[in-house]
Design a protein around this motif. Structure first.
Motif, PDB file in Angstrom:
ATOM      1  N   ASP A  41       0.832  -1.167   0.098  1.00 35.02           N
ATOM      2  CA  ASP A  41       0.267  -0.069   0.008  1.00 35.02           C
ATOM      3  C   ASP A  41       0.795   1.323  -0.123  1.00 35.02           C
ATOM      4  N   ASP A  59      -1.326   4.268   2.629  1.00 34.13           N
ATOM      5  CA  ASP A  59      -1.831   3.797   4.297  1.00 34.13           C
ATOM      6  C   ASP A  59      -0.440   3.184   4.831  1.00 34.13           C
ATOM      7  N   ASN A 103      -0.690  -0.034   6.968  1.00 33.26           N
ATOM      8  CA  ASN A 103      -1.063  -1.461   6.268  1.00 33.26           C
ATOM      9  C   ASN A 103       0.216  -2.154   6.295  1.00 33.26           C
TER      10      ASN A 103
END
Length: 302
Positions: A118, A121, A124
Motif C-alpha cells: 500500500d 496507508d 497497512n
C-alpha cells in the motif's frame, strides 16, 4: 507420574530462558541500527517476529526475526531489494541466504526484507517478499502471523512438537509446525497434553504428505508447498513409529510414561528402562546424515 505430567516436565525442561532475551534483542537492535544507517528514509518501519515474539520459543529453537519494511518505490525490483540488503549485511556478518530471509550466523536473528504494498496507508503492514528459490514474490503480513499464533490455544502443543522435532533431528519449518498444530487441534476437544500430542502425531501421520497450510495473511500462499516431500515423508514415518510405541504401551500408566520417554528420545538417567526394568526398544527410524543435516531448514517468513 502420568503422561500429561511427563509432558509438562518436558515443557519445563525446555522452557526458554527469558534471561537470554536481552542478549538476543541487543544483537537484533545492532542489526536494526546498521540497516537504519544504511537505508535511512527508504525504510517505513521495522517489525519484530520469530518464536520469541510469538511465545513458542524453546531452549533448542529460539529466534528473533527482524522484518525491514521498505517504501514501495525504494527499489526497482524485489530482487534488487533482497540482494542489496544481503550484500550490505555480508560486510558485517556471516550470512545465510534463505528463501525469503537472510540468516545471521550465530546471532539467532533473521532479517526479512519486504516492500510495502500500500503506497498510501502506512499502517497497512502487507508486504511483498522476494523468493530466492523461484525468483517470484510472495505477499505476507508479519503482524497477522504473530496474532494468529499468539491468540491460539495450542502454544504448549506447538512447543512440544518443536521439542519432538529437535530430538528426532527432523527438518520441518517452525512456522509450518505452528500452523499444522493449530489446524490439528481444531478437530480435537479432549484434554490432557498426552491426548493432545497423540492427536497431533496421528494428524501428522494421516495428513502431512498432502496437507495445505494456508498462510493466515495470504490465502494464496500454501506454506506446506515449500517443504520437500522427503521431509514430509520422514515426518510422517517418525510420527507413525511414535504412535506404535504409545499403542504398544497398553493401559499401564508406568508403561505409558516409558513410551512417552521413547517418543521424546528422553536421555535422562531413568529413561532407558521401562516399567519392567528391561531396556527400552531401539528406535526404528534412521536419520540419514546429509551435508546440511545439522542446519535448521530455511524458514518462510513467520
Amino acid at each position: 507420574m502420568t503422561g500429561h505430567e511427563y509432558l509438562e516436565s518436558q515443557l519445563d525442561a525446555e522452557k526458554f530462558d527469558t534471561s537470554e532475551e536481552p542478549e538476543i534483542k541487543e544483537k537484533r537492535d545492532e542489526v536494526e541500527e546498521l540497516l537504519r544507517g544504511e537505508y535511512g528514509s527508504k525504510i517505513i518501519s521495522f517489525k519484530y517476529s520469530g518464536s520469541i515474539a510469538k511465545h513458542t520459543a524453546i531452549k533448542s529453537s529460539k529466534d528473533m526475526d527482524l522484518a525491514v519494511h521498505f517504501k514501495h518505490d525504494s527499489f526497482d525490483t524485489l530482487k534488487n531489494m533482497y540482494e542489496s540488503v544481503s550484500d550490505f549485511l555480508e560486510k558485517h556478518y556471516t550470512i545465510i541466504d534463505q528463501r525469503v530471509s537472510i540468516g545471521l550466523d550465530g546471532l539467532n536473528v533473521d532479517v526479512v526484507p519486504g516492500r510495502r504494498i500500500d503506497t498510501e496507508d502506512t499502517t497497512n503492514n502487507d508486504v511483498n517478499l522476494y523468493r530466492t528459490d523461484t525468483e517470484t514474490r510472495i505477499k505476507t503480513n508479519i503482524e497477522t502471523h504473530k496474532k494468529h499464533i499468539r491468540d491460539s490455544s495450542a502454544r504448549n502443543e506447538i512447543k512440544l512438537m518443536k521439542i519432538w522435532r529437535e530430538r528426532w533431528a527432523l527438518k520441518f519449518k517452525s512456522f509450518a509446525i505452528e500452523l499444522l498444530v493449530i489446524k490439528a487441534m481444531e478437530s480435537f476437544s479432549g484434554s490432557g497434553l498426552d491426548n493432545k500430542v497423540k492427536h497431533v502425531l496421528q494428524y501428522i501421520k494421516d495428513e502431512v504428505e498432502s496437507i495445505n497450510l494456508i498462510d493466515p495473511a495470504n490465502s494464496n500462499n500454501n506454506v506446506a508447498d515449500i517443504i520437500d516431500s522427503s521431509r514430509k515423508t520422514l515426518f510422517k514415518t517418525t510420527a507413525e513409529y511414535c504412535l506404535t510405541l504409545l499403542e504398544e504401551a497398553g493401559e499401564d500408566n508406568d508403561s505409558k510414561v516409558a513410551a512417552w520417554k521413547q517418543v521424546f528420545k528422553d536421555t535422562s538417567s531413568d529413561s532407558t528402562n521401562n516399567s519392567r526394568g528391561t531396556t527400552a526398544p531401539a528406535f526404528g527410524i534412521i536419520v540419514k546424515e546429509t551435508q546440511d543435516s545439522g542446519r535448521q531448514p530455511d524458514r518462510r517468513h513467520g
